[in-house]
Write a protein that holds these residues in place. Structure first.
Motif, short mmCIF file in Angstrom:
data_model
loop_
_atom_site.label_atom_id
_atom_site.label_comp_id
_atom_site.label_asym_id
_atom_site.label_seq_id
_atom_site.Cartn_x
_atom_site.Cartn_y
_atom_site.Cartn_z
N HIS A 150 26.26 -17.27 -69.25
CA HIS A 150 25.10 -18.17 -69.33
C HIS A 150 25.59 -19.62 -69.27
N GLU A 151 26.41 -19.88 -68.27
CA GLU A 151 27.08 -21.17 -68.14
C GLU A 151 26.07 -22.31 -68.03
N GLN A 152 26.40 -23.45 -68.65
CA GLN A 152 25.48 -24.57 -68.75
C GLN A 152 26.08 -25.83 -68.13
N ARG A 180 19.65 -27.41 -61.35
CA ARG A 180 20.38 -26.86 -60.20
C ARG A 180 21.10 -27.92 -59.37
N MET A 181 20.67 -29.18 -59.42
CA MET A 181 21.31 -30.20 -58.58
C MET A 181 21.66 -31.42 -59.40
N LYS A 213 34.35 -21.05 -80.17
CA LYS A 213 33.38 -22.12 -80.50
C LYS A 213 32.38 -21.57 -81.53
N PRO A 214 32.79 -21.47 -82.79
CA PRO A 214 31.96 -20.77 -83.80
C PRO A 214 30.67 -21.48 -84.17
N ASN A 215 30.50 -22.74 -83.81
CA ASN A 215 29.30 -23.48 -84.23
C ASN A 215 28.35 -23.81 -83.09
N GLU A 216 28.54 -23.19 -81.92
CA GLU A 216 27.65 -23.47 -80.77
C GLU A 216 26.40 -22.58 -80.88
N PHE A 217 25.25 -23.23 -81.07
CA PHE A 217 24.01 -22.48 -81.29
C PHE A 217 23.63 -21.62 -80.10
N TYR A 218 23.85 -22.14 -78.87
CA TYR A 218 23.37 -21.40 -77.70
C TYR A 218 24.17 -20.12 -77.48
N SER A 272 31.92 -20.04 -66.07
CA SER A 272 32.09 -21.48 -65.90
C SER A 272 33.36 -21.79 -65.10
N ALA A 273 34.43 -21.07 -65.38
CA ALA A 273 35.68 -21.29 -64.65
C ALA A 273 35.47 -21.05 -63.16
N ALA A 274 34.74 -19.98 -62.83
CA ALA A 274 34.47 -19.68 -61.42
C ALA A 274 33.56 -20.73 -60.80
N ARG A 275 32.52 -21.12 -61.52
CA ARG A 275 31.61 -22.15 -61.01
C ARG A 275 32.38 -23.46 -60.77
N ASN A 276 33.17 -23.84 -61.75
CA ASN A 276 33.90 -25.11 -61.64
C ASN A 276 34.92 -25.08 -60.53
#
Length: 578
Positions: A148-150, A133-134, A198-203, A64-68
């Motif tokens: 698996h960045e979202q 994607r867009m 982030k202990p409660n993130e389901f994904y 995510s850091a790289a994408r951002n």
């Protein structure tokens, strides 16, 4: 003002791919941004030469850091993110251009595209799913997750309308199994690090479970997916569906079949329209031996079909699994015509899976049960260079039945050369050589077979056939002693107790052995052994000779024996080795 699109991507050591994706993007993009995360090859140079804006970012174990980082350089109204190993064909480039003309000025939408990917999973099926994607170029539209960045969570917070297009992006990655294993280990490390934050993130828990399963840690994967189910929001329908299906897959792999069925029931409550659930129910039911349930579930699959959503699926793989189950149920039930039909359908969908040993074995056996030698010959011939070596023996047998004797001998020989330890292959080759009168070769092969075959009930008839044929060849060459040794073993194998006090008794023993066979050819060979044995009986046994000869004639008459032919060009009384 016309809409502008910034294409953003991250890349590392992608010199083989980066040029292709940039050339595709230049067809519709107003700017192309490449953030290089540490390439050792010519990736950044190639990108610059093709007109991309290239920036550098020190890799920090965070996608995510790289994408951002790439997003912050974008100046267009809209951002389309691509991977370096993506590809867009000309047809879909034109569809991109049309979409660009009609993007809303309010920038209140985000766009999902159809992703086609080749994933190394042991077959040739392409996988498909829709991926966001867009999206509009807003400062708060940023990726989340180390791996698996979202971007979907940012889109949800902005209440962007989700538009699913039919524009296809082909992803060329995921084809090297070794690299996939390396990626799974890397992914697991990054995900476990993120879970602590982030202990409660389901994904995050879901992707950890996936990586664990891929690495063979099934119990850990099951524990983690249960944790994900406990915290996934009720409104996240697609994720809930995915989690229950994934849980069922892990349980099935662990042999927890009843638990798998319960998980699939939960998945069906979330997405009752999805045929993949019923396909999986059919697979689990097959493993449980409930064939009626398999058929019921497959009938439902046929009505529902398979839907493409945000969860990757391989439609051809689903069809493959469907036809395989149909074929196997028909085969087990002895419906060989139906088994043949479904295996041919499987062949059309997935030649590679069709050629897997058990599938091909059952298909060939079904055709043999139908005496359909033509289809066996044509299909095995079609895949001659891909079938297991032992299947060349079946190709040879079908060629033999079709009168292609030279081809039959060629394939029997090739099968034998590739399977000299396989008793079935040796037996078939020996039978053929006997049928064409090459008795010395036949004898050597049969004796080799008798050394290598396991003496178990399922092999009894073949063993008796081999002993009977060997004795026949010995007798034609006046080797009574060797024929008697064959007879002794044959009696032992068949459970016949013969008290042989004379040559006539030996001849009578061969009559008893003939009764063990259902096939007329080997029956006749056994009876001929009796005839040949009688030739060595002394004159004082004349009465017994006449009695045994009469019994032989009666047995020959019982199945309307044609006196001049046993099999192909082999004749009674033919002597000497060829």
């Amino acid at each position: 003002m016309p809409n502008t699109i910034s294409v953003c991507m991250i890349a590392k050591n992608e010199e083989e791919n980066i040029g292709r994706v940039i050339r595709c993007a230049k067809e519709f993009a107003d700017e192309i941004i490449v953030v290089d995360t540490g390439s050792k090859d010519r990736t950044p140079e190639i990108a610059k030469e093709l007109g991309a804006k290239v920036y550098f970012f020190e890799w920090c174990d965070d996608f995510s850091a790289a994408r951002n980082e790439s997003l912050k350089y974008a100046t267009g109204d809209w951002i389309l993110w691509l991977d370096a190993d993506d590809y867009i064909d000309e047809y879909n480039i034109q569809k991109f251009k049309e979409l660009k003309k009609n993007l809303p000025a309010k920038k209140n939408e985000c766009y999902f595209f159809l992703i086609e990917s080749k994933i190394a999973e042991g077959d040739e099926a392409n996988w498909y799913w829709f991926q966001l994607r867009m999206f509009p170029n807003f400062p708060d539209m940023r990726f989340e997750g180390r791996i698996h960045e979202q971007i979907i969570f940012a889109a949800d917070r902005r209440n962007l309308r989700q538009i699913y297009t039919q524009i296809k992006i082909t992803h060329l990655g995921y084809t090297d199994p070794k690299k996939i294993d390396e990626k799974m280990k890397r992914n697991l490390r990054l995900l476990e690090q993120e879970e602590k934050e982030k202990p409660n993130e389901f994904y995050i828990k879901r992707y950890i479970a996936f990586a664990l399963a891929k690495l063979g840690k099934l119990q850990e994967a099951l524990d983690k997916v249960k944790q994900a189910i406990d915290v996934v929001p009720q409104k996240a329908i697609n994720w809930r569906f995915d989690l229950w299906v994934f849980k069922a897959e892990v349980e099935k792999a662990m042999g927890k079949l009843d638990d798998a069925l319960k998980s699939l029931e939960e998945a069906e409550k979330v997405r009752p329209d999805e045929g993949v659930i019923n396909l999986m129910k059919a697979e689990v039911s097959f493993l449980k031996g409930d064939l009626d349930k398999v058929v019921d579930e497959l009938d439902i699959v046929r009505r529902k079909g398979f839907l493409i959503g945000i969860i990757p699926i391989a439609p051809d793989s689903m069809k493959r699994r469907y036809y395989t189950l149909r074929a196997k149920v028909a085969y087990i039930r002895g419906n060989y015509e139906e088994a043949k039909k479904h295996y041919i359908q499987l062949k059309e969908v997935s030649p590679q899976y069709f050629l897997w040993d058990q599938n091909l074995d059952e298909f060939v056996e079904s055709l043999f049960k139908l005496s359909n030698y033509k289809d066996v010959y044509e299909i095995l011939k079609q895949f001659e260079d891909r079938i297991p070596k032992y299947q060349l023996s079946n190709l040879a047998f079908s060629a033999e039945r079709l009168g292609k004797t030279e081809e039959a001998e060629k394939y029997y020989r090739l099968a034998y050369e590739g399977n000299k330890e396989n008793p079935d292959v040796i037996f078939n080759y020996a039978n053929f050589m006997f049928s064409v009168g090459k008795l010395k070769e036949s004898l050597d092969l049969f004796l080799d077979y008798l050394k290598k075959v396991d003496v178990i009930p399922v092999n009894e008839i073949h063993i008796l056939s081999a002993l009977t044929t060997c004795a026949n060849i010995f007798l034609k060459n006046n080797d009574v002693n060797s024929s008697v040794k064959m007879l002794e073993v044959a009696c032992e194998i068949s459970g016949e107790v013969i008290f042989a006090e004379s040559i006539s008794d030996l001849a009578y023993a061969w009559i008893k052995i003939s009764e063990k066979f259902s096939g007329s050819v080997i029956k006749i060979i056994a009876l001929e052994n009796s005839i040949l044995t009688l030739k060595f009986a002394p004159a004082e046994e004349q009465k017994k000779i006449e009695e045994i000869s009469a019994e032989i004639r009666k047995k020959l008459d019982d199945f309307s024996y044609q006196n001049n032919t046993i099999n192909h060009n082999y004749q009674i009384g033919e002597s000497t080795y060829h």
